[in-house]
Design a protein around this motif. Structure first.
Motif, short mmCIF file in Angstrom:
data_model
loop_
_atom_site.label_atom_id
_atom_site.label_comp_id
_atom_site.label_asym_id
_atom_site.label_seq_id
_atom_site.Cartn_x
_atom_site.Cartn_y
_atom_site.Cartn_z
N GLU A 201 0.85 -1.20 0.00
CA GLU A 201 0.00 0.00 0.00
C GLU A 201 0.89 1.25 0.00
N PHE A 202 0.67 2.12 -0.95
CA PHE A 202 1.41 3.40 -1.01
C PHE A 202 0.41 4.55 -0.99
N ASP A 203 0.87 5.70 -0.52
CA ASP A 203 0.02 6.89 -0.63
C ASP A 203 0.01 7.34 -2.10
N ILE A 204 1.20 7.39 -2.69
CA ILE A 204 1.31 7.90 -4.06
C ILE A 204 2.23 6.98 -4.88
N ILE A 205 1.78 6.63 -6.08
CA ILE A 205 2.64 5.90 -7.02
C ILE A 205 2.78 6.76 -8.28
N ILE A 206 4.02 6.97 -8.68
CA ILE A 206 4.31 7.84 -9.83
C ILE A 206 4.88 7.00 -10.97
N ASN A 207 4.25 7.07 -12.13
CA ASN A 207 4.80 6.39 -13.30
C ASN A 207 5.76 7.35 -14.01
N ALA A 208 7.06 7.05 -13.91
CA ALA A 208 8.08 7.87 -14.56
C ALA A 208 8.73 7.09 -15.70
N THR A 209 8.01 6.10 -16.24
CA THR A 209 8.54 5.39 -17.41
C THR A 209 8.02 6.06 -18.68
N SER A 210 8.61 5.69 -19.80
CA SER A 210 8.14 6.21 -21.09
C SER A 210 7.25 5.17 -21.78
N ILE A 211 6.69 4.22 -21.02
CA ILE A 211 5.92 3.13 -21.62
C ILE A 211 4.69 3.64 -22.37
N ALA A 223 -1.19 -7.08 -5.88
CA ALA A 223 -1.19 -6.65 -4.48
C ALA A 223 -0.63 -5.24 -4.34
N LEU A 224 -0.66 -4.45 -5.42
CA LEU A 224 -0.15 -3.08 -5.38
C LEU A 224 -1.33 -2.11 -5.37
N ASN A 225 -1.37 -1.24 -4.35
CA ASN A 225 -2.48 -0.28 -4.24
C ASN A 225 -1.96 1.09 -3.82
N CYS A 226 -2.73 2.12 -4.14
CA CYS A 226 -2.36 3.47 -3.71
C CYS A 226 -3.62 4.33 -3.60
N HIS A 227 -3.45 5.48 -2.93
CA HIS A 227 -4.54 6.44 -2.85
C HIS A 227 -4.55 7.34 -4.08
N PHE A 228 -3.33 7.61 -4.60
CA PHE A 228 -3.21 8.57 -5.69
C PHE A 228 -2.17 8.05 -6.69
N ALA A 229 -2.55 7.94 -7.95
CA ALA A 229 -1.63 7.48 -9.00
C ALA A 229 -1.35 8.64 -9.95
N TYR A 230 -0.07 8.86 -10.25
CA TYR A 230 0.33 9.99 -11.09
C TYR A 230 1.15 9.47 -12.26
N ASP A 231 0.79 9.86 -13.46
CA ASP A 231 1.58 9.49 -14.65
C ASP A 231 2.23 10.75 -15.19
N MET A 232 3.55 10.74 -15.33
CA MET A 232 4.24 11.95 -15.82
C MET A 232 3.88 12.26 -17.27
N MET A 233 3.38 11.24 -17.98
CA MET A 233 3.01 11.48 -19.38
C MET A 233 1.66 12.19 -19.44
N TYR A 234 1.36 12.78 -20.59
CA TYR A 234 0.08 13.49 -20.74
C TYR A 234 -0.29 13.49 -22.22
N GLY A 235 -1.53 13.89 -22.47
CA GLY A 235 -1.96 14.08 -23.86
C GLY A 235 -2.35 12.80 -24.56
#
Ligand code: NDP
Length: 284
Positions: A201-211, A223-235
């Protein structure tokens, strides 16, 4: 008098930075001209373009793929680096070192590098109402973007950090290098693992891959969970965010990070503070 700025990269036609900075200029009442600057993908061309720009009276430049490391080396050998740029090993914001200019050093030799990417991310997460103080955070990815956000996240007060990556050795090498570069990072004792093994369990998981560019999806552990998920990619559609939305988490893409890092660059160059919430609303 018009103040001139550029964003230099390859490719560069897609860059949204001119729209963002032109809006900042309008918000602050400054007369600015901010343009995209294409550059051949080699260090000599980058140096020649940047030298010509600053020699001609340019005030500031943003640096994007693939030149952030070249810009770092250029500034390390000339006008210096901010702490964030030093630790990130990359520069996204170029300006002139005024103390050196005052001593008569020519602009090309006074190039100073900063990195506002990581602080742009931190500011965006906080703007969205999430506290980083005491947070349990995981970053997926161990490339340049991950490297740039570690110190700002730690400075914002996170409690725990895990870096997961497809190639484990890149994550462990990254933590080793960052720990040498910064005692604040060394003290944090960052954990590493392979992406598929990241769980808990994480508060925040950040995707910093270029996938997101490839259309593939990350192998995320059930078994991976979070309150807030952030992806650095957009658009574009981001399966990473859809995955965590389906599990009840709140999510955000990285467009606000882009605006945030731009606002910090603008502030370094002009001394004017940007109302990022107002700018984000106008750019929607
Ligand atoms: P790098 O090329 O330096 O690193 C890429 C990372 O993605 C590595 O960790 C790599 O893993 C991983 N990766 C790539 N493809 C896959 C895949 N198919 N499966 C699993 N992992 C994969 O890129 P950057 O760090 O410079 O950029 C990463 C992302 O961050 C980009 O999407 C970029 O657009 C975004 N970004 C957004 C910003 C913003 O303002 N919003 C600012 C800066 C970056 P491995 O080590 O195993 O190869």
């Amino acid at each position: 008098m018009t103040q001139h700025f550029i964003v230099i990269g390859n490719p560069i036609a897609h860059s949204k930075s001119p729209e963002i900075h032109t809006l900042f200029g309008a918000q602050t009442g400054l007369d600015i001209c901010y343009q995209r600057q294409y550059c051949p993908d080699d260090a000599a061309s980058f140096t020649a373009v940047i030298e010509a720009f600053f020699h001609g009276g340019g005030i500031g430049a943003n640096v994007t793929v693939p030149f952030k490391q070249i810009a770092y080396e250029c500034c390390a050998a000339r006008g210096g680096l901010s702490e964030h740029a030093k630790v990130a090993g990359a520069v996204n914001t170029l300006l002139l070192n005024k103390a050196l200019l005052a001593k008569g050093v020519p602009p090309a030799e006074a190039l100073y590098g900063d990195n506002t990417d990581g602080q742009g991310l931190v500011n965006h997460i906080q703007r969205l109402g999430w506290s980083l103080q005491g947070a349990r955070v995981a970053i997926i990815g161990a490339g340049g973007a991950a490297r740039g956000v570690v110190l700002p996240l730690i400075e914002a007060g996170i409690e725990q950090l895990t870096i997961a990556n497809r190639t484990l050795s890149k994550a462990t090498d990254l933590v080793h290098e960052l720990s040498i570069a910064s005692t604040a990072i060394a003290d944090k004792q960052i954990k590493t693992c392979v992406t598929a093994e990241l769980s808990g369990e994480f508060d925040i998981i950040i995707n910093a891959t270029s996938i997101g560019l490839s259309g593939e999806t990350l192998p995320l552990n059930n078994a991976l969970n979070c309150h807030f998920a952030y992806d650095m990619m957009y658009g574009r559609e981001l399966p990473f965010l859809q995955h965590f939305e389906a599990r009840g988490a709140q999510t955000s893409d990285g467009y606000g990070m882009l605006i945030g890092q731009a606002a910090l660059s603008f502030e370094r160059w002009t001394g004017h503070i940007i109302d990022v919430a107002k700018a984000s609303e106008a750019l929607k």
